[in-house]
Design a protein around this motif. Sequence first.
Motif, PDB file in Angstrom:
ATOM      1  N   SER A  88       0.855  -1.193   0.000  1.00 54.08           N
ATOM      2  CA  SER A  88       0.000   0.000   0.000  1.00 54.08           C
ATOM      3  C   SER A  88       0.884   1.234   0.000  1.00 54.08           C
ATOM      4  CB  SER A  88      -0.956   0.012   1.203  1.00 54.08           C
ATOM      5  OG  SER A  88      -0.309   0.413   2.384  1.00 54.08           O
ATOM      6  N   VAL A  89       0.308   2.349  -0.405  1.00 51.97           N
ATOM      7  CA  VAL A  89       1.038   3.613  -0.442  1.00 51.97           C
ATOM      8  C   VAL A  89       0.070   4.748  -0.148  1.00 51.97           C
ATOM      9  CG1 VAL A  89       0.691   3.891  -2.950  1.00 51.97           C
ATOM     10  CG2 VAL A  89       2.566   5.103  -1.826  1.00 51.97           C
ATOM     11  N   GLU A  90       0.532   5.760   0.586  1.00 57.41           N
ATOM     12  CA  GLU A  90      -0.275   6.951   0.822  1.00 57.41           C
ATOM     13  C   GLU A  90       0.024   7.981  -0.260  1.00 57.41           C
ATOM     14  OE1 GLU A  90      -1.283  10.242   4.320  1.00 57.41           O
ATOM     15  OE2 GLU A  90       0.450   8.930   4.547  1.00 57.41           O
ATOM     16  N   VAL A  91      -1.035   8.496  -0.882  1.00 58.88           N
ATOM     17  CA  VAL A  91      -0.902   9.489  -1.945  1.00 58.88           C
ATOM     18  C   VAL A  91      -1.652  10.748  -1.535  1.00 58.88           C
ATOM     19  CG1 VAL A  91      -1.433  10.037  -4.352  1.00 58.88           C
ATOM     20  CG2 VAL A  91      -0.643   7.743  -3.741  1.00 58.88           C
ATOM     21  N   SER A  92      -1.020  11.891  -1.734  1.00 60.67           N
ATOM     22  CA  SER A  92      -1.610  13.180  -1.389  1.00 60.67           C
ATOM     23  C   SER A  92      -2.181  13.844  -2.642  1.00 60.67           C
ATOM     24  CB  SER A  92      -0.551  14.091  -0.759  1.00 60.67           C
ATOM     25  OG  SER A  92      -1.080  15.380  -0.508  1.00 60.67           O
ATOM     26  N   PHE A 109      -4.049   0.311  -2.371  1.00 65.86           N
ATOM     27  CA  PHE A 109      -3.613  -1.068  -2.170  1.00 65.86           C
ATOM     28  C   PHE A 109      -3.505  -1.773  -3.509  1.00 65.86           C
ATOM     29  CE2 PHE A 109      -5.236   0.161   1.896  1.00 65.86           C
ATOM     30  CZ  PHE A 109      -4.514  -0.561   2.828  1.00 65.86           C
ATOM     31  N   ALA A 110      -2.386  -2.462  -3.718  1.00 66.00           N
ATOM     32  CA  ALA A 110      -2.142  -3.184  -4.974  1.00 66.00           C
ATOM     33  C   ALA A 110      -1.928  -4.669  -4.685  1.00 66.00           C
ATOM     34  CB  ALA A 110      -0.926  -2.614  -5.689  1.00 66.00           C
ATOM     35  N   PRO A 111      -2.497  -5.546  -5.518  1.00 67.10           N
ATOM     36  CA  PRO A 111      -2.372  -6.985  -5.281  1.00 67.10           C
ATOM     37  C   PRO A 111      -1.053  -7.591  -5.730  1.00 67.10           C
ATOM     38  CG  PRO A 111      -3.730  -6.599  -7.204  1.00 67.10           C
ATOM     39  CD  PRO A 111      -3.417  -5.245  -6.632  1.00 67.10           C
ATOM     40  N   SER A 112      -0.220  -6.813  -6.426  1.00 69.96           N
ATOM     41  CA  SER A 112       1.053  -7.366  -6.913  1.00 69.96           C
ATOM     42  C   SER A 112       2.022  -6.242  -7.228  1.00 69.96           C
ATOM     43  CB  SER A 112       0.828  -8.205  -8.175  1.00 69.96           C
ATOM     44  OG  SER A 112       0.454  -7.374  -9.263  1.00 69.96           O
ATOM     45  N   ILE A 113       3.285  -6.592  -7.325  1.00 69.43           N
ATOM     46  CA  ILE A 113       4.306  -5.613  -7.715  1.00 69.43           C
ATOM     47  C   ILE A 113       4.058  -5.139  -9.135  1.00 69.43           C
ATOM     48  CG2 ILE A 113       6.762  -5.362  -8.256  1.00 69.43           C
ATOM     49  CD1 ILE A 113       7.322  -7.086  -5.756  1.00 69.43           C
ATOM     50  N   LEU A 140      -4.265  14.664  -9.169  1.00 69.19           N
ATOM     51  CA  LEU A 140      -5.409  13.807  -9.458  1.00 69.19           C
ATOM     52  C   LEU A 140      -6.338  13.725  -8.255  1.00 69.19           C
ATOM     53  CD1 LEU A 140      -3.401  10.913 -11.109  1.00 69.19           C
ATOM     54  CD2 LEU A 140      -4.865  12.535 -12.311  1.00 69.19           C
ATOM     55  N   THR A 141      -7.626  13.648  -8.503  1.00 70.47           N
ATOM     56  CA  THR A 141      -8.585  13.479  -7.422  1.00 70.47           C
ATOM     57  C   THR A 141      -8.564  12.031  -6.931  1.00 70.47           C
ATOM     58  OG1 THR A 141     -10.429  12.805  -8.821  1.00 70.47           O
ATOM     59  CG2 THR A 141     -10.058  15.186  -8.567  1.00 70.47           C
ATOM     60  N   PRO A 142      -9.021  11.783  -5.703  1.00 73.57           N
ATOM     61  CA  PRO A 142      -9.100  10.390  -5.244  1.00 73.57           C
ATOM     62  C   PRO A 142      -9.910   9.486  -6.167  1.00 73.57           C
ATOM     63  CG  PRO A 142      -9.261  11.858  -3.378  1.00 73.57           C
ATOM     64  CD  PRO A 142      -9.306  12.724  -4.602  1.00 73.57           C
ATOM     65  N   PRO A 143     -11.079   9.925  -6.700  1.00 68.78           N
ATOM     66  CA  PRO A 143     -11.761   9.034  -7.647  1.00 68.78           C
ATOM     67  C   PRO A 143     -10.970   8.799  -8.927  1.00 68.78           C
ATOM     68  CG  PRO A 143     -12.977  11.111  -7.357  1.00 68.78           C
ATOM     69  CD  PRO A 143     -11.945  11.039  -6.293  1.00 68.78           C
ATOM     70  N   ASN A 144     -10.198   9.795  -9.373  1.00 64.03           N
ATOM     71  CA  ASN A 144      -9.296   9.585 -10.514  1.00 64.03           C
ATOM     72  C   ASN A 144      -8.305   8.481 -10.216  1.00 64.03           C
ATOM     73  OD1 ASN A 144      -8.959  13.113 -11.462  1.00 64.03           O
ATOM     74  ND2 ASN A 144     -10.441  11.576 -12.127  1.00 64.03           N
ATOM     75  N   LEU A 145      -7.686   8.556  -9.026  1.00 58.73           N
ATOM     76  CA  LEU A 145      -6.710   7.554  -8.618  1.00 58.73           C
ATOM     77  C   LEU A 145      -7.329   6.162  -8.589  1.00 58.73           C
ATOM     78  CD1 LEU A 145      -4.976   9.425  -5.649  1.00 58.73           C
ATOM     79  CD2 LEU A 145      -3.886   8.793  -7.814  1.00 58.73           C
ATOM     80  N   LEU A 146      -8.517   6.076  -8.016  1.00 56.76           N
ATOM     81  CA  LEU A 146      -9.178   4.774  -7.902  1.00 56.76           C
ATOM     82  C   LEU A 146      -9.567   4.240  -9.269  1.00 56.76           C
ATOM     83  CD1 LEU A 146     -10.259   2.549  -6.112  1.00 56.76           C
ATOM     84  CD2 LEU A 146     -12.323   3.900  -5.734  1.00 56.76           C
ATOM     85  N   GLU A 147     -10.023   5.104 -10.155  1.00 54.77           N
ATOM     86  CA  GLU A 147     -10.394   4.672 -11.503  1.00 54.77           C
ATOM     87  C   GLU A 147      -9.190   4.113 -12.251  1.00 54.77           C
ATOM     88  OE1 GLU A 147     -12.794   6.403 -15.408  1.00 54.77           O
ATOM     89  OE2 GLU A 147     -11.869   7.814 -14.002  1.00 54.77           O
ATOM     90  N   ILE A 148      -8.059   4.788 -12.157  1.00 53.18           N
ATOM     91  CA  ILE A 148      -6.846   4.315 -12.841  1.00 53.18           C
ATOM     92  C   ILE A 148      -6.399   2.990 -12.244  1.00 53.18           C
ATOM     93  CG2 ILE A 148      -4.410   4.804 -13.298  1.00 53.18           C
ATOM     94  CD1 ILE A 148      -5.221   7.836 -13.109  1.00 53.18           C
ATOM     95  N   ASP A 153      -6.116  -3.259 -12.266  1.00 58.53           N
ATOM     96  CA  ASP A 153      -6.520  -4.527 -11.638  1.00 58.53           C
ATOM     97  C   ASP A 153      -7.686  -4.244 -10.704  1.00 58.53           C
ATOM     98  OD1 ASP A 153      -6.684  -6.863  -9.859  1.00 58.53           O
ATOM     99  OD2 ASP A 153      -4.767  -7.462 -10.734  1.00 58.53           O
ATOM    100  N   GLU A 154      -8.813  -4.886 -10.966  1.00 61.08           N
ATOM    101  CA  GLU A 154     -10.022  -4.601 -10.191  1.00 61.08           C
ATOM    102  C   GLU A 154      -9.926  -5.033  -8.729  1.00 61.08           C
ATOM    103  OE1 GLU A 154     -12.491  -8.640 -11.534  1.00 61.08           O
ATOM    104  OE2 GLU A 154     -13.164  -6.651 -12.150  1.00 61.08           O
ATOM    105  N   ARG A 155      -8.883  -5.807  -8.397  1.00 60.79           N
ATOM    106  CA  ARG A 155      -8.686  -6.191  -6.995  1.00 60.79           C
ATOM    107  C   ARG A 155      -8.005  -5.095  -6.181  1.00 60.79           C
ATOM    108  NH1 ARG A 155      -5.098 -11.072  -7.111  1.00 60.79           N
ATOM    109  NH2 ARG A 155      -4.257  -9.923  -8.902  1.00 60.79           N
ATOM    110  N   SER A 156      -7.558  -4.058  -6.844  1.00 55.71           N
ATOM    111  CA  SER A 156      -6.984  -2.917  -6.132  1.00 55.71           C
ATOM    112  C   SER A 156      -8.097  -2.160  -5.421  1.00 55.71           C
ATOM    113  CB  SER A 156      -6.277  -1.981  -7.110  1.00 55.71           C
ATOM    114  OG  SER A 156      -5.300  -2.675  -7.867  1.00 55.71           O
ATOM    115  N   PHE A 157      -7.745  -1.440  -4.346  1.00 49.44           N
ATOM    116  CA  PHE A 157      -8.761  -0.645  -3.669  1.00 49.44           C
ATOM    117  C   PHE A 157      -8.128   0.554  -2.976  1.00 49.44           C
ATOM    118  CE2 PHE A 157      -7.388  -3.826  -0.624  1.00 49.44           C
ATOM    119  CZ  PHE A 157      -7.444  -3.225   0.629  1.00 49.44           C
ATOM    120  N   LEU A 158      -8.981   1.455  -2.499  1.00 54.09           N
ATOM    121  CA  LEU A 158      -8.543   2.717  -1.887  1.00 54.09           C
ATOM    122  C   LEU A 158      -9.263   2.901  -0.555  1.00 54.09           C
ATOM    123  CD1 LEU A 158      -8.245   6.177  -3.648  1.00 54.09           C
ATOM    124  CD2 LEU A 158      -9.534   5.978  -1.524  1.00 54.09           C
ATOM    125  N   ILE A 159      -8.514   3.313   0.434  1.00 57.19           N
ATOM    126  CA  ILE A 159      -9.061   3.650   1.751  1.00 57.19           C
ATOM    127  C   ILE A 159      -8.710   5.109   2.060  1.00 57.19           C
ATOM    128  CG2 ILE A 159      -8.925   3.214   4.243  1.00 57.19           C
ATOM    129  CD1 ILE A 159     -10.293   0.961   2.781  1.00 57.19           C
TER     130      ILE A 159
END
Length: 454
Positions: A88-92, A109-113, A140-148, A153-159
């Motif tokens: 996981s990584v924190e993005v501002s 959160f990413a499921p793989s390298i 980028l907005t948070p929804p932009n980040l999540l969309e990309i 990979d649809e298993r990625s997610f954002l908190i």
Amino acid sequence: MQVIADLHLHSKYSRAVSRDMVLPIMTQFAKKKGLNLLTTGDWTHPIWLREIKSELVELESGVFGLRSPANDQGQKTSDQNEPKFILSVEVSSIYSQGGKVRRIHSLLFAPSIEVAEKMNAELVKRGANLTSDGRPIVGLTPPNLLEILMGIDERSFLIPCHAWTPWFSLYGSMSGFDSIEECFGDFAKYIYGVETGLSSDPAMNWRIKELENRSILSFSDSHSPMKMGRENTVFVVKNEKLKVKNFTYDDIRLAIMQDSKAKLKIGYTIEFYPEEGKYHYTGHRNCKVVYSPKDTKEKGTTCPVCGRGLTIGVMERVEALAASLENIVDKSGKSGIRWITDPFKKHPPYAKLVPLNEIIAESLESTPASVKVKEMFYTLTEKLGSEFEILLKTPIEEIEKVAGEALAQAILQVRQGDIFISPGYDGEYGIVRIKPQEKDSETDKQAEQATLGF
């Protein structure tokens, strides 16, 4: 099986982070703390990602362990009993929307390298400078980040990170929104939970209508090894009849989603006292003004010293957005631990604890970073087990044999919630004490100091 997880950490490549935040030292401290699962953090930083690829090996799908030294055949393996990592990584995100500058921090959160590398490439295409900081700033907005990310990979997610802090969060009074839908629009359905942050606890979040069916997560946002796990989320097997020995990235993801197919679920969280967080109350640090929500109703939010607006605290912000009054049940569990439970049973319970090194420091009349405090911390964890074993389970009599009556009684008081607090505000951490002391500053005189017996 239970998985004690801290999934918001930073590497030495983030600003204001200890040089000891490297994978081997993080692993060593995780064992002393009792943490089973960490995050690598900072995978957008190219040098840190190179270290992740070099020093970790994938054990289960999306779950990594520290590489062991090469064996006689030249193979590199990992000890299955060592703490694990996920990515996981924190993005501002800093951008304008609705006539207001928004500053929102998100955990990706990413499921793989491979997914992390593809996401990094997409961020670079959009002008992000990933080498400047392990917590990159993007337009980028948070929804932009999540969309990309989900497009990769649809298993990625954002908190959403530390969801209530004034300056950099979803609900932040200075730059946030009033709801998840307002921030994420059509992507709100993919926001499965929020991170409480140090200045709020689960019960405060239970009061928010849109969080009723979302997970309330707690992680440390630690910048040093000793502070890892000061807040954490504990995953347990959903069905006790299932014999689950190992877990995958998807097991953690589905548990956060509260998916019916999940093998794990959130069993409980361990919390920092939110009053100790540095944005709990409203105030001005430089003017030494601190207000509780009751004070702001009577006095307003204009600083009586400088005449400017006060920094609105987390508690004040919760009161503004809450759909209900606080409603909790307090139960005393094994070892005298005070558990806070949701009477509607929509959310798992939690306990509030003070980090072991802080308890030791007060009992020794020293500072948490002193040599003698570190020595006692190491002695206790070597003889009695991990920090969480000591704080949650070890009999007080056993602690007393190793560390003496004063420290044993201090740990008992923490378990029972019998402590004294001056709440934090406007970037100033609150003060937690085991023993009452004379208030030694104007800040303390204005802060509400209360014995917390729940």
